[in-house]
Scaffold this active site. Structure first.
Site, PDB file in Angstrom:
ATOM      1  N   ASP A 353     158.371 118.344 -40.142  1.00 52.16           N
ATOM      2  CA  ASP A 353     158.578 119.787 -40.215  1.00 52.16           C
ATOM      3  C   ASP A 353     159.731 120.177 -39.293  1.00 52.16           C
ATOM      4  OD1 ASP A 353     157.647 119.628 -37.619  1.00 52.16           O
ATOM      5  OD2 ASP A 353     155.955 120.972 -37.905  1.00 52.16           O
ATOM      6  N   ASP A 355     160.546 122.867 -36.128  1.00 50.09           N
ATOM      7  CA  ASP A 355     159.891 123.761 -35.182  1.00 50.09           C
ATOM      8  C   ASP A 355     160.932 124.598 -34.445  1.00 50.09           C
ATOM      9  OD1 ASP A 355     157.214 122.310 -35.412  1.00 50.09           O
ATOM     10  OD2 ASP A 355     158.477 120.681 -34.702  1.00 50.09           O
ATOM     11  N   ASP A 443     157.673 125.793 -38.649  1.00 50.82           N
ATOM     12  CA  ASP A 443     156.828 126.512 -37.693  1.00 50.82           C
ATOM     13  C   ASP A 443     157.705 127.415 -36.843  1.00 50.82           C
ATOM     14  OD1 ASP A 443     154.428 125.487 -38.450  1.00 50.82           O
ATOM     15  OD2 ASP A 443     154.246 124.040 -36.811  1.00 50.82           O
TER      16      ASP A 443
HETATM   17  P1  UTP Z   1     154.941 118.355 -34.352  1.00 48.87           P
HETATM   18  O1  UTP Z   1     153.570 118.140 -34.881  1.00 48.87           O
HETATM   19  O2  UTP Z   1     155.852 119.187 -35.161  1.00 48.87           O
HETATM   20  O3  UTP Z   1     155.542 116.900 -34.076  1.00 48.87           O
HETATM   21  O4  UTP Z   1     154.758 119.003 -32.925  1.00 48.87           O
HETATM   22  P2  UTP Z   1     157.028 116.402 -33.895  1.00 48.87           P
HETATM   23  O5  UTP Z   1     157.066 115.680 -32.621  1.00 48.87           O
HETATM   24  O6  UTP Z   1     157.984 117.530 -34.071  1.00 48.87           O
HETATM   25  O7  UTP Z   1     157.219 115.346 -35.029  1.00 48.87           O
HETATM   26  P3  UTP Z   1     157.262 115.590 -36.619  1.00 48.87           P
HETATM   27  O8  UTP Z   1     157.270 117.061 -36.879  1.00 48.87           O
HETATM   28  O9  UTP Z   1     156.028 114.928 -37.122  1.00 48.87           O
HETATM   29  O10 UTP Z   1     158.482 114.931 -37.094  1.00 48.87           O
HETATM   30  C1  UTP Z   1     155.797 119.190 -31.995  1.00 48.87           C
HETATM   31  C2  UTP Z   1     155.213 119.414 -30.654  1.00 48.87           C
HETATM   32  O11 UTP Z   1     154.590 120.686 -30.597  1.00 48.87           O
HETATM   33  C3  UTP Z   1     153.333 120.595 -30.014  1.00 48.87           C
HETATM   34  C4  UTP Z   1     152.876 119.168 -30.112  1.00 48.87           C
HETATM   35  O12 UTP Z   1     152.254 118.779 -28.920  1.00 48.87           O
HETATM   36  C5  UTP Z   1     154.145 118.380 -30.323  1.00 48.87           C
HETATM   37  O13 UTP Z   1     154.465 117.745 -29.139  1.00 48.87           O
HETATM   38  N1  UTP Z   1     152.387 121.473 -30.735  1.00 48.87           N
HETATM   39  C6  UTP Z   1     152.242 121.340 -32.071  1.00 48.87           C
HETATM   40  C7  UTP Z   1     151.671 122.398 -30.042  1.00 48.87           C
HETATM   41  O14 UTP Z   1     151.815 122.529 -28.823  1.00 48.87           O
HETATM   42  N2  UTP Z   1     150.775 123.187 -30.698  1.00 48.87           N
HETATM   43  C8  UTP Z   1     150.584 123.078 -32.026  1.00 48.87           C
HETATM   44  O15 UTP Z   1     149.753 123.814 -32.591  1.00 48.87           O
HETATM   45  C9  UTP Z   1     151.337 122.138 -32.733  1.00 48.87           C
HETATM   46 MN    MN Z   2     157.887 118.886 -35.755  1.00 53.67          MN
END
Ligand code: UTP
Ligand code: MN
Length: 519
Positions: A353, A355, A443
Site C-alpha cells: 500500500d 502510506d 492510507d
Molecule cells: P504497513 O502495514 O503499510 O507496512 O505499515 P509497510 O512497512 O509500509 O510495508 P507494506 O505496505 O506491506 O509494503 C507501515 C507502518 O505503519 C504502522 C506499522 O507499524 C508499520 O510499521 N502502522 C500500520 C500503524 O502504526 N498503525 C496501523 O494501523 C497500521
Molecule cells: Mn505500507
C-alpha cells in the site's frame, strides 16, 4: 524506439516509451557519463559492460534487449564475468537480486556506478529502458537500484549484536535473504495459526540475521547472537547443510497455509474470518462466491479488487498517488504538508500500500479535513473504496492504559482507501480487458503538528522495528512510546519532540535512518 517485447511488458519496465531522463550533474554519480553524447560511437561505452539476467526476463526478451542495446553502442556480454559493470534484472526484488549476487560467488551489489574490477551495480530494468530511450546510459538513481550499500564482512567469533532491533542498522538488501525467507515463512505460518509468541520467535531470529554484516556460513557464527532459539537454529542448520528447509517448504506447499494466505490477503479479512472459512471447507475466492458468503463492505471491495491489490505497488504508482492526494489536500487546506511514510520511506521499491501523513504547521487547522479531501478525490472518480475514522484524542490517561502499551492502533483521523491510479501502459489487469489504471490501497493519516515526529516514526516501520522500539522504551527506559507521544508514567509527563532524531535522543538510542529500519 523499436517496437518489440519492450512495448508490451508490464511491471518495472512497463512504460513503453520512457521519458528522456533530464541530465542533472548532481544526480550523476559517475563522471564518465556524458550527457550530451548521442552519437553512434559513444564515448561512454568504454568503461561500461552490461549483463542481462535471463531469469524472470526470459530468453527471447533477453536476446531482443541485448541486440537493442548493442545497436545503440552498448557493450553487452552474454556470459557473466568480473568484467561486467552493470547487471540488469527484470521483475526482481532487491532480496532476489542479492541472492543472485551471492550465487555468483559472494558478489554484492555495488553502490556507485559499476566500475571494472569492482562489484557490478545491480539494476532494475527501468534503468535499461530509460537508457535505451535516451540513447546513452542515464545516471543511476535510487529508483533504478536493486542494490543498497553492503560492505560484506566476515562474521568473526568475537562478533556481537545488541539485543533490540531498534539498536541496530538493518538495510533493505541484506546478506542472508534465503535464511530469512525460510524463517519468515515459519513466522507467517505461526501468525496465521494465531500463535503470536511462536511467530515472534521466528521474526526475531530473522531480524537478527538481517542485521549481520555478512553472509552466515557456519552455525558457530550464531554464537552470542540474540534471539536465535533452538527451533530457528535447526532451520538455519538445515538451510546451511541442504540449501533448503523441509519445514518451510512443507508449510509453503500446505493446503492450509495457501488458503489462509489467500483469504487474509483480501482487504478486510483477518485470521479469524479466514480460519472460519477454511473450517467450512472453502479454499478459493470462487468458493466464497459459490457459497454466497456474506462479506463486509470492506471485504467486498477487497474481493472486487483482489488481483490488483495483490500486485505490488510500484514507485511510479506512489508518485501518481502523491500527485492526486497532494492536489486534493492543498485544495482543502492550503499550506498543509503531505509526507510519504511506510515501507517506501524505508527505500522499498514495492509495497502492499501507500502510506501518507498529512499535517499543517498551524496546529488545529488539520482537524476534520479528510471527509473534504475524500469528496474532492471522489468527484474526480478516483475513489474505489474508503472508510474514514475520526480522531479520538490521545490523553495521558489513554497513554497509561495497559492496552496502549501493546496496541499499535492509534487514534488519528485516518482514511483506509482504495484509489484508482492511472498507469502509463495498459495491460495491468491479468484478467479482463486491458486498462490504463490499477486499484491501489492508500492510507491517509492526519496528525497535529506537535505529534508529527511520533507519527512519522510510528508509521515508517518496519513493523518489527516499531515493536522493538516500543519494547525497548518500556523495558529499558520505563517510558511509553506510541505514534502520538512519548510518556513517562511515573512522572505523568509527556516528552515533546520536534523531530525523529529528538525521540531517539530521549530514548538514549543512536539515530537509525529510515533506510536502516528494515528489521
Ligand atoms: P504497513 O502495514 O503499510 O507496512 O505499515 P509497510 O512497512 O509500509 O510495508 P507494506 O505496505 O506491506 O509494503 C507501515 C507502518 O505503519 C504502522 C506499522 O507499524 C508499520 O510499521 N502502522 C500500520 C500503524 O502504526 N498503525 C496501523 O494501523 C497500521
Ligand atoms: Mn505500507
Amino acid at each position: 524506439m523499436a517496437p518489440g517485447p519492450l512495448r508490451r511488458r508490464k511491471g518495472p519496465g512497463g512504460h513503453a516509451d520512457p521519458p528522456p531522463v533530464p541530465c542533472s550533474p548532481s544526480s550523476s554519480s559517475s563522471s564518465s557519463l556524458s550527457c550530451s553524447s548521442s552519437s553512434s560511437s559513444p564515448r561512454w561505452s568504454s568503461g561500461l559492460t552490461l549483463y542481462l539476467v535471463e531469469r524472470r526476463m526470459g530468453r527471447s526478451r533477453r536476446a531482443f534487449l541485448s541486440g537493442l542495446a548493442r545497436a545503440k553502442g552498448f557493450r553487452v556480454d552474454d556470459a557473466y564475468s568480473p568484467a561486467v559493470t552493470h547487471v540488469v534484472m527484470e521483475h526482481t526484488s532487491a532480496a532476489q537480486a542479492a541472492r543472485w549476487a551471492q550465487q555468483q560467488g559472494g558478489t554484492q551489489g555495488g553502490t556507485q556506478e559499476g566500475t571494472q574490477g569492482g562489484p557490478p551495480i545491480l539494476l532494475d530494468i527501468t534503468w535499461f529502458t530509460d537508457s535505451m530511450a535516451a540513447g546513452r546510459p542515464v545516471p543511476v538513481e535510487g529508483r533504478h537500484q536493486l542494490g543498497v550499500p553492503l560492505p560484506s564482512a566476515e562474521i568473526g567469533t568475537d562478533y556481537s549484536m545488541p539485543a533490540y532491533a531498534c539498536q541496530r542498522r538493518t538495510p533493505l538488501n541484506h546478506h542472508n535473504p534465503r535464511l530469512t525467507e525460510a524463517l519468515e515463512t515459519l513466522a507467517e505460518a505461526a501468525a496465521l495459526e494465531g500463535n503470536e509468541g511462536r511467530s515472534l520467535s521466528f521474526r526475531r531470529a530473522a531480524s537478527t540475521l538481517k542485521a549481520l554484516p555478512g553472509p552466515l556460513t557456519r552455525l558457530s557464527q550464531l554464537e552470542g547472537l540474540p534471539y536465535c532459539g533452538a527451533h530457528s537454529r535447526g532451520v538455519i542448520q538445515e538451510m546451511l547443510e541442504d540449501g533448503a528447509s523441509r519445514e518451510a517448504d512443507g508449510v509453503r506447499q500446505s493446503d492450509r497455509f495457501r488458503a489462509m494466505k489467500l483469504f487474509t490477503q483480501i482487504f478486510g479479512v483477518g485470521v479469524k474470518t479466514a480460519d472460519g472459512w477454511y473450517r467450512e471447507g472453502l479454499r478459493t475466492l470462487g468458493d466464497l462466491r459459490e457459497r454466497g458468503k456474506k462479506l463486509t463492505r470492506m471485504q467486498e471491495a477487497g474481493v472486487r479488487h483482489y488481483e490488483d491489490l495483490k500486485t505490488p505497488v510500484e514507485l511510479s504508482d506512489v508518485e501518481a498517488v502523491r500527485r492526486v492526494v497532494e492536489e486534493a489536500v492543498l485544495q482543502v487546506l492550503p499550506g498543509a504538508n503531505i509526507t510519504l511514510t511506510g515501507g517506501f520511506r524505508r527505500g522499498k521499491r514495492h509495497g502492499h500500500d501507500v502510506d501518507f501523513l498529512i499535517t499543517h504547521p498551524e496546529e488545529g487547522r488539520e482537524a476534520g479535513i479528510l471527509p473534504n479531501v475524500m469528496s474532492c478525490l471522489e468527484s474526480q472518480g478516483l475513489v474505489l473504496y474508503q472508510h474514514t475514522q475520526e480522531n479520538h484524542y490521545c490523553t495521558p490517561k489513554a497513554m497509561a492504559q495497559p492496552a496502549s502499551r501493546t496496541n499499535t492502533m492509534d487514534a488519528f483521523e485516518r482514511c483506509f482507501s482504495i484509489l484508482r491510479v492511472s498507469r502509463p501502459s495498459p495491460g495491468v489487469a491479468s484478467r479482463g480487458p486491458p486498462r490504463d489504471w490499477k486499484a491501489v490501497r492508500v492510507d491517509l493519516v492526519v496528525t497535529p503538528a506537535s505529534q508529527f515526529p511520533f507519527a512519522l516514526l510510528g508509521w515508517t516501520g518496519s513493523q518489527h522495528f516499531e515493536r522493538e522500539l516500543r519494547r525497548f522504551s518500556r523495558q529499558e527506559r520505563k517510558l511509553i512510546l506510541n505514534s502520538h507521544a512519548l510518556y513517562n508514567p511515573e512522572k505523568k509527563t509527556f516528552l515533546p519532540a520536534a523531530s525523529e532524531e529528538e525521540i531517539f535522543r530521549h530514548l538514549g538510542l543512536e539515530f537509525i535512518p529510515p533506510e536502516e529500519r528494515n528489521a
